[in-house]
Design a protein around this motif. Structure first.
Motif, PDB file in Angstrom:
ATOM      1  N   GLY A 107     -19.414  62.232 -28.428  1.00 53.68           N
ATOM      2  CA  GLY A 107     -18.651  62.966 -29.432  1.00 53.68           C
ATOM      3  C   GLY A 107     -17.288  63.417 -28.964  1.00 53.68           C
ATOM      4  N   SER A 108     -16.944  63.116 -27.736  1.00 55.26           N
ATOM      5  CA  SER A 108     -15.725  63.659 -27.138  1.00 55.26           C
ATOM      6  C   SER A 108     -14.548  62.702 -27.251  1.00 55.26           C
ATOM      7  CB  SER A 108     -15.970  63.965 -25.655  1.00 55.26           C
ATOM      8  OG  SER A 108     -16.197  62.760 -24.937  1.00 55.26           O
ATOM      9  N   GLY A 109     -13.353  63.261 -27.073  1.00 56.02           N
ATOM     10  CA  GLY A 109     -12.147  62.460 -26.945  1.00 56.02           C
ATOM     11  C   GLY A 109     -11.586  61.946 -28.257  1.00 56.02           C
ATOM     12  N   THR A 110     -10.299  61.666 -28.227  1.00 60.09           N
ATOM     13  CA  THR A 110      -9.632  61.042 -29.364  1.00 60.09           C
ATOM     14  C   THR A 110      -8.856  59.833 -28.847  1.00 60.09           C
ATOM     15  OG1 THR A 110      -8.166  61.442 -31.245  1.00 60.09           O
ATOM     16  CG2 THR A 110      -7.597  62.538 -29.175  1.00 60.09           C
ATOM     17  N   TYR A 111      -7.986  59.265 -29.663  1.00 61.92           N
ATOM     18  CA  TYR A 111      -7.329  58.012 -29.279  1.00 61.92           C
ATOM     19  C   TYR A 111      -6.039  57.840 -30.062  1.00 61.92           C
ATOM     20  CZ  TYR A 111     -10.006  56.837 -33.449  1.00 61.92           C
ATOM     21  OH  TYR A 111     -10.560  56.849 -34.706  1.00 61.92           O
ATOM     22  N   ASP A 112      -5.256  56.873 -29.658  1.00 61.67           N
ATOM     23  CA  ASP A 112      -3.984  56.575 -30.302  1.00 61.67           C
ATOM     24  C   ASP A 112      -4.258  55.885 -31.638  1.00 61.67           C
ATOM     25  OD1 ASP A 112      -1.510  55.681 -31.129  1.00 61.67           O
ATOM     26  OD2 ASP A 112      -0.882  54.986 -29.150  1.00 61.67           O
ATOM     27  N   GLU A 113      -4.074  56.603 -32.743  1.00 66.24           N
ATOM     28  CA  GLU A 113      -4.414  56.068 -34.055  1.00 66.24           C
ATOM     29  C   GLU A 113      -3.455  54.962 -34.502  1.00 66.24           C
ATOM     30  OE1 GLU A 113      -5.152  59.055 -36.962  1.00 66.24           O
ATOM     31  OE2 GLU A 113      -6.520  60.190 -35.668  1.00 66.24           O
ATOM     32  N   GLU A 114      -2.294  54.866 -33.862  1.00 66.17           N
ATOM     33  CA  GLU A 114      -1.401  53.754 -34.187  1.00 66.17           C
ATOM     34  C   GLU A 114      -1.958  52.431 -33.661  1.00 66.17           C
ATOM     35  OE1 GLU A 114       2.581  54.423 -32.952  1.00 66.17           O
ATOM     36  OE2 GLU A 114       2.861  56.207 -34.215  1.00 66.17           O
ATOM     37  N   LYS A 115      -2.748  52.508 -32.599  1.00 68.80           N
ATOM     38  CA  LYS A 115      -3.344  51.298 -32.037  1.00 68.80           C
ATOM     39  C   LYS A 115      -4.706  50.986 -32.659  1.00 68.80           C
ATOM     40  CE  LYS A 115      -0.858  51.648 -27.658  1.00 68.80           C
ATOM     41  NZ  LYS A 115      -0.947  51.740 -26.183  1.00 68.80           N
TER      42      LYS A 115
ATOM     43  N   ALA B 221      -8.489  55.191 -25.223  1.00 68.79           N
ATOM     44  CA  ALA B 221      -7.514  55.816 -26.125  1.00 68.79           C
ATOM     45  C   ALA B 221      -6.301  54.934 -26.352  1.00 68.79           C
ATOM     46  CB  ALA B 221      -7.086  57.169 -25.558  1.00 68.79           C
ATOM     47  N   ASN B 222      -5.885  54.210 -25.328  1.00 69.83           N
ATOM     48  CA  ASN B 222      -4.677  53.387 -25.419  1.00 69.83           C
ATOM     49  C   ASN B 222      -4.949  51.934 -25.801  1.00 69.83           C
ATOM     50  OD1 ASN B 222      -2.430  55.226 -24.562  1.00 69.83           O
ATOM     51  ND2 ASN B 222      -3.747  55.456 -22.769  1.00 69.83           N
ATOM     52  N   ARG B 223      -6.215  51.635 -26.052  1.00 69.06           N
ATOM     53  CA  ARG B 223      -6.603  50.249 -26.354  1.00 69.06           C
ATOM     54  C   ARG B 223      -6.059  49.294 -25.296  1.00 69.06           C
ATOM     55  NH1 ARG B 223      -6.443  47.398 -32.408  1.00 69.06           N
ATOM     56  NH2 ARG B 223      -7.788  45.626 -31.883  1.00 69.06           N
ATOM     57  N   ASP B 224      -6.287  49.685 -24.054  1.00 75.49           N
ATOM     58  CA  ASP B 224      -5.754  48.941 -22.918  1.00 75.49           C
ATOM     59  C   ASP B 224      -6.743  47.856 -22.508  1.00 75.49           C
ATOM     60  OD1 ASP B 224      -4.621  47.990 -20.616  1.00 75.49           O
ATOM     61  OD2 ASP B 224      -4.559  49.926 -19.576  1.00 75.49           O
ATOM     62  N   ALA B 225      -6.727  46.750 -23.218  1.00 77.98           N
ATOM     63  CA  ALA B 225      -7.681  45.678 -22.959  1.00 77.98           C
ATOM     64  C   ALA B 225      -7.531  45.108 -21.553  1.00 77.98           C
ATOM     65  CB  ALA B 225      -7.512  44.570 -23.997  1.00 77.98           C
ATOM     66  N   GLN B 226      -6.277  44.897 -21.117  1.00 79.83           N
ATOM     67  CA  GLN B 226      -6.072  44.334 -19.779  1.00 79.83           C
ATOM     68  C   GLN B 226      -6.555  45.285 -18.697  1.00 79.83           C
ATOM     69  OE1 GLN B 226      -5.278  41.129 -19.256  1.00 79.83           O
ATOM     70  NE2 GLN B 226      -5.444  41.096 -21.491  1.00 79.83           N
ATOM     71  N   GLY B 227      -6.387  46.581 -18.935  1.00 84.20           N
ATOM     72  CA  GLY B 227      -6.889  47.562 -17.980  1.00 84.20           C
ATOM     73  C   GLY B 227      -8.404  47.545 -17.891  1.00 84.20           C
ATOM     74  N   VAL B 228      -9.067  47.393 -19.031  1.00 75.75           N
ATOM     75  CA  VAL B 228     -10.534  47.300 -19.046  1.00 75.75           C
ATOM     76  C   VAL B 228     -10.989  46.067 -18.287  1.00 75.75           C
ATOM     77  CG1 VAL B 228     -12.561  47.005 -20.521  1.00 75.75           C
ATOM     78  CG2 VAL B 228     -10.738  48.567 -21.221  1.00 75.75           C
ATOM     79  N   ILE B 229     -10.362  44.944 -18.585  1.00 74.64           N
ATOM     80  CA  ILE B 229     -10.723  43.696 -17.913  1.00 74.64           C
ATOM     81  C   ILE B 229     -10.520  43.819 -16.404  1.00 74.64           C
ATOM     82  CG2 ILE B 229     -10.063  41.270 -17.635  1.00 74.64           C
ATOM     83  CD1 ILE B 229      -9.420  41.281 -20.672  1.00 74.64           C
TER      84      ILE B 229
END
Length: 667
Positions: A445-453, A593-601
């Motif tokens: 239930g925690s945290g938010t994210y960049d809604e533009e992404k 939050a940043n939708r950082d796909a490359q960072g996840v990979i």
């Protein structure tokens, strides 16, 4: 994210790079046990007549819906289910034993129990079991005797059950796998990975309740409704009939509307009705003693994280024990304020208190068991209406069962330092409950994210999952785990009555850390792969802990020379363990939050290399887990609720005694 269950599991794991990992079948369980259904009576007796009638019809709807678990797992699963239960029916089981011989029959019985229990051939590690004592010729003979109408599919069925190379995986798990070679039935047989990716890039959007099929010039969705042809429509019509009867006994107005929305969803297939079902379920909070969840909920089995798998829960709320969960939920802002989330922290309303219920699972029908879940999946509903947290309680009397305690201790003796075993076993239920409560209620239930992404109603984990071939599911599960580990020593637990004082709280925190890394090894020994989403996230954390020196390999007794046969993971520095958890929690939230796909990979490539399964230490852990009773698992003793609202059980505590009743239980 999605149902976001803490344990038990889930089939599909993905990675964004190709590892060339050896893929072998799962080991068929040894000593699979039958758990008594008698404890259900103690829960049932406390319900009113109206509540029993509600549970009766909800349970019948759920049992009918089990068909969809088989239907989605493999194109032949329903046919295999039918000939299995026929071959083990009371009038046929003797002939089947004579045909297969004693060793073959024992293997076949265990295979059938596992197949029926998990709803198909695939385990929670995206691998299938394979028969070895029972030859393809014997399987063919079983089909000839008990399912002659499926003879045209006999070759594929025998291959599925006996050939380790035939459709070994339910779905792709890395770039070297192709969808056309997998066995899952969410996609029509023969559709390729490239076709799906190209179609999605061109605007194709799979729905929760669809099966992807090939049209004349494109891919499309067969939406599952009461009007669908064949077994899908027939089953949904029966489910809707039982739900309509259940509605008469609704406990609240919200529950009545919940059932009505679900009936519309199954009738017309419009996902907005399923959204309304979820909204009414959240609004109902903990007001209905008999609570339920049903439908195509989880997307773990879909390699593109879009299509849901069928599951249903009929659960009975314990109002007194639920106060612990509810009081924890009220403290959400306290935990949020102390999250290492930087700018990505939520601000909850002053009266924020998400529904949190602790329940007895009266009936759980899914492809894997869970210790709790957090719904709804839709992030905008979570934002506008909230979420609902369901935490599983052991059925009355089972937590103190000597057989269960012995099974737990056997596993702890194998994978924990010897000086931790007794205390960890004694406190296992408490630290487990603390972990699950925090994971489900606070973590997810925690945290938010960049809604533009993540514009509009896009689900962050679904979107990030597509960007990373599904790694976001493992990321989100570990994010929730990290919240539990970070706040295991928070003094809120004292206020909740889970710890006596600060010293007792730190003791429990440290035990949680001990148990967590030991359980990582135990799970690995059963799964035999790192591909399961929860375990994949654990792998990241364990390797970080080793890199930082917070944990070390040591001999179980702490004195003998270290070997792969006697080594376990041990915490070297509990405070450093906590610091690493804090650091990883912040990193995971930032990636999400940043939708950082490359960072996840990059994170999973470095710390969750699937090739580790082929190392000497991992293979030794797996070998050591073969004889453990906890790894064999269990199936339920068959039972039913009679028309006069009594619980009737069948068979005893052996597979041989239960098997003749599986026909009425699993279909």
């Amino acid at each position: 994210m999605k149902n976001l269950r803490w344990f038990s599991v889930f089939f599909v794991v993905f990675t964004a790079v190709s590892y060339g990992v050896a893929k072998t079948p799962a080991a068929l369980p040894k000593g699979l046990r039958v758990d008594s259904s008698q404890p259900l009576n103690k829960v049932w007796e406390n319900l009113t007549e109206k509540q029993k009638k509600l549970a009766y019809h909800l349970g019948r709807a759920a049992s009918l819906g089990r068909t969809f678990i088989f239907y989605q797992s493999h194109r032949h699963s329903l046919a295999i289910r039918d000939f299995m239960v026929k071959s083990l029916a009371a009038e046929n089981i003797g002939e089947t034993l004579q045909l297969l011989g004693e060793p073959g029959f024992k293997e076949y019985l265990t295979y059938c129990a596992s197949f029926l229990n998990q709803g198909g051939p695939y385990t929670n590690a995206n691998r299938k079991f394979v028969l070895s004592q029972v030859t393809p010729q014997l399987v063919l003979e079983l089909i000839r005797i008990y399912a002659p109408e499926t003879i045209d599919s006999a070759f594929e069925i025998t291959q599925l059950l006996t050939n380790p190379d035939f459709e070994l995986q339910r779905s792709p798990e890395d770039e070297s796998d192709d969808l056309k070679d997998a066995g899952g039935n969410i996609y029509e047989r023969g559709i390729t990975s490239r076709e799906v990716k190209d179609a999605i890039a061109a605007g194709f959007v799979p729905k929760l309740n669809c099966r992807v099929v090939r049209r004349s010039d494109s891919l499309g969705c067969d939406i599952m409704t009461i009007s669908s042809p064949g077994v899908v429509g027939k089953t949904l019509r029966a489910v809707v009939s039982e739900l309509s009867l259940a509605k008469i006994y609704s406990s609240t107005e919200h529950q009545r509307k919940q059932i009505e929305a679900l009936v519309r969803y199954f009738t017309f297939g419009d996902e907005q009705d399923f959204r309304n079902f979820n909204i009414e379920w959240v609004k109902d909070r903990a007001d209905s003693t008999v609570d339920f969840m049903m439908g195509w909920v989880e997307v773990y089995d879909d390699w593109q994280s879009s299509i849901g798998s069928w599951e249903s829960y009929v659960q009975v709320v314990d109002p007194e024990v639920s106060k612990i969960a509810q009081n924890l939920a009220k403290g959400a802002q306290h935990f949020e304020d102390n999250m290492p989330y930087g700018q990505w922290k939520k601000k909850f309303p002053a009266d924020y208190a998400p529904p949190a219920i602790m329940v007895y699972y009266f009936q759980e029908i899914a492809d894997a068991r869970s210790g709790g879940y957090n719904l709804p999946n839709y992030d905008d509903i979570r934002r506008d209406y909230g979420a609902k947290n369901v935490i599983r309680l052991p059925l009355p009397g089972t937590a103190s069962d000597p057989q269960l305690l012995a099974i737990r201790k056997e596993a702890n003796l194998e994978y924990l330092p010897a000086n931790k075993v007794d205390e960890a076993t004694a406190e296992q239920d408490k630290v487990w409950q603390m972990l699950v409560l925090m994971h489900e209620i606070i973590g997810h239930g925690s945290g938010t994210y960049d809604e533009e992404k993540y514009p509009g109603k896009i689900d962050p984990i679904g979107a990030l999952g597509k960007d990373t071939n599904g790694l976001a599911g493992a990321l989100e599960e570990q994010r929730a785990d990290q919240a539990a580990l970070v706040f295991a020593g928070d003094e809120k637990w004292i206020d909740l009555g889970m710890a006596k004082d600060k010293a007792d709280l730190i003791r429990l925190r440290n035990l949680m850390y001990d148990f967590y890394i030991g359980d990582f090894l135990r799970r690995l020994s059963k799964l035999r792969t790192f591909t399961e989403p929860h375990q994949r996230g654990h792998q990241v954390f364990i390797n970080l802990l080793l890199e930082k020196g917070a944990i070390v390999w040591q001999a179980k007794d702490g004195q003998s020379p270290l070997t792969v046969e006697n080594q376990v993971l041990a915490v070297k520095d509990y405070d450093l363990f906590h610091s690493v958890a804090v650091e990883l929690l912040g990193q995971l939230q930032t990636l999400k939050a940043n939708r950082d796909a490359q960072g996840v990979i990059a994170l999973f490539t470095k710390y969750a290399d699937l090739k580790q399964i082929d190392t000497d230490w991992a293979q030794a852990i797996i070998k050591r887990g073969v004889p453990l009773k906890i790894n064999a698992g269990y199936v339920e003793q068959p039972w039913r609720i009679t028309k006069d609202l009594k619980i009737e059980t069948f068979g005893a505590d052996t597979l041989e005694s239960a098997a003749p009743f599986w026909g009425g239980y699993y279909r």
